[in-house]
Design a protein around this motif. Structure first.
Motif, mmCIF file in Angstrom:
data_model
loop_
_atom_site.group_PDB
_atom_site.id
_atom_site.type_symbol
_atom_site.label_atom_id
_atom_site.label_comp_id
_atom_site.label_asym_id
_atom_site.label_seq_id
_atom_site.Cartn_x
_atom_site.Cartn_y
_atom_site.Cartn_z
ATOM 1 N N SER A 1 0.841 -1.191 0.000
ATOM 2 C CA SER A 1 0.000 0.000 0.000
ATOM 3 C C SER A 1 0.879 1.245 0.000
ATOM 4 O O SER A 1 2.088 1.168 0.165
ATOM 5 C CB SER A 1 -0.973 -0.006 1.185
ATOM 6 N N LYS A 2 0.254 2.388 -0.198
ATOM 7 C CA LYS A 2 0.995 3.639 -0.330
ATOM 8 C C LYS A 2 0.858 4.451 0.963
ATOM 9 O O LYS A 2 -0.223 4.953 1.262
ATOM 10 C CB LYS A 2 0.462 4.418 -1.519
ATOM 11 N N PRO A 3 1.950 4.618 1.724
ATOM 12 C CA PRO A 3 1.874 5.302 3.012
ATOM 13 C C PRO A 3 1.319 6.722 2.953
ATOM 14 O O PRO A 3 0.661 7.163 3.883
ATOM 15 C CB PRO A 3 3.325 5.315 3.498
ATOM 16 N N ALA A 4 1.538 7.435 1.872
ATOM 17 C CA ALA A 4 1.079 8.819 1.782
ATOM 18 C C ALA A 4 -0.381 8.938 1.358
ATOM 19 O O ALA A 4 -0.945 10.022 1.373
ATOM 20 C CB ALA A 4 1.961 9.597 0.805
ATOM 21 N N ASN A 5 -1.005 7.821 0.995
ATOM 22 C CA ASN A 5 -2.393 7.833 0.543
ATOM 23 C C ASN A 5 -3.280 7.197 1.609
ATOM 24 O O ASN A 5 -3.261 5.985 1.790
ATOM 25 C CB ASN A 5 -2.513 7.064 -0.773
ATOM 26 N N PRO A 6 -4.082 7.990 2.340
ATOM 27 C CA PRO A 6 -4.913 7.419 3.403
ATOM 28 C C PRO A 6 -5.949 6.422 2.902
ATOM 29 O O PRO A 6 -6.437 5.597 3.656
ATOM 30 C CB PRO A 6 -5.582 8.628 4.052
#
Length: 160
Positions: A12-17
């Motif tokens: 998953s993408k840490p900067a995308n909630p």
């Protein structure tokens, strides 16, 4: 609620909630257009075992869709989905596979080494920078002694 390191590991993408680690629930949790990737489909029909109406992963005579603990490890599927552990596997298959919730370090046994890993997240709750769902073993959005007490029934044991 997931650490950046865990999100990167889980794809998953840490900067995308909106992008959270994938769990086997029929949804695209990590926002990559794929659903339940990384989870087994033992009969190859396109439906993952955790959602399959005729699969009993843990052999307890309850099919996964009617079983609240598909892998029989003592932690409900809902808690495992919250913590980001594999709800259809009761034991890690390798050093990067989170399967058994109390086995924080993924060495197939529960001992003091797992408890020591709580230090950086102790006393945090959902919304705190250091909070990590992986340590919230009762899924109450707080990391405290109640989570560590869940080690008691499996202390010193190896998963199978």
């Amino acid at each position: 609620g997931y650490s950046d390191a865990y999100e990167l590991f889980a794809g998953s993408k840490p900067a995308n909630p909106a992008s959270t680690p994938e769990v086997c629930d029929g949804n695209d949790n990590d926002a990559d257009t794929l659903v339940d990737e990384g989870f087994p489909d033992s009969d190859g029909d396109g439906t993952k075992d955790c959602l399959e109406a005729n699969v009993d992963t843990d052999g307890d005579t309850l099919v996964n869709t009617a079983d609240s603990d598909d892998d029989g490890d003592g932690f409900s599927d809902s808690v495992e989905n919250y913590a980001g552990t594999d709800s259809v596997s009761s034991c890690p298959t390798g050093p990067s596979h989170d399967a058994w919730p109390p086995d924080i370090n993924r060495d197939t046994r529960v001992n003091v080494l797992d408890v020591l890993l709580f230090a950086p997240v102790w006393g945090t709750h959902l919304g705190d920078a250091n909070y990590s769902r992986r340590f919230d073993l009762n899924a109450d959005q707080r990391i405290n002694v109640l989570d560590v007490l869940l080690f008691a029934p499996v202390w010193g044991r190896r998963c199978t």
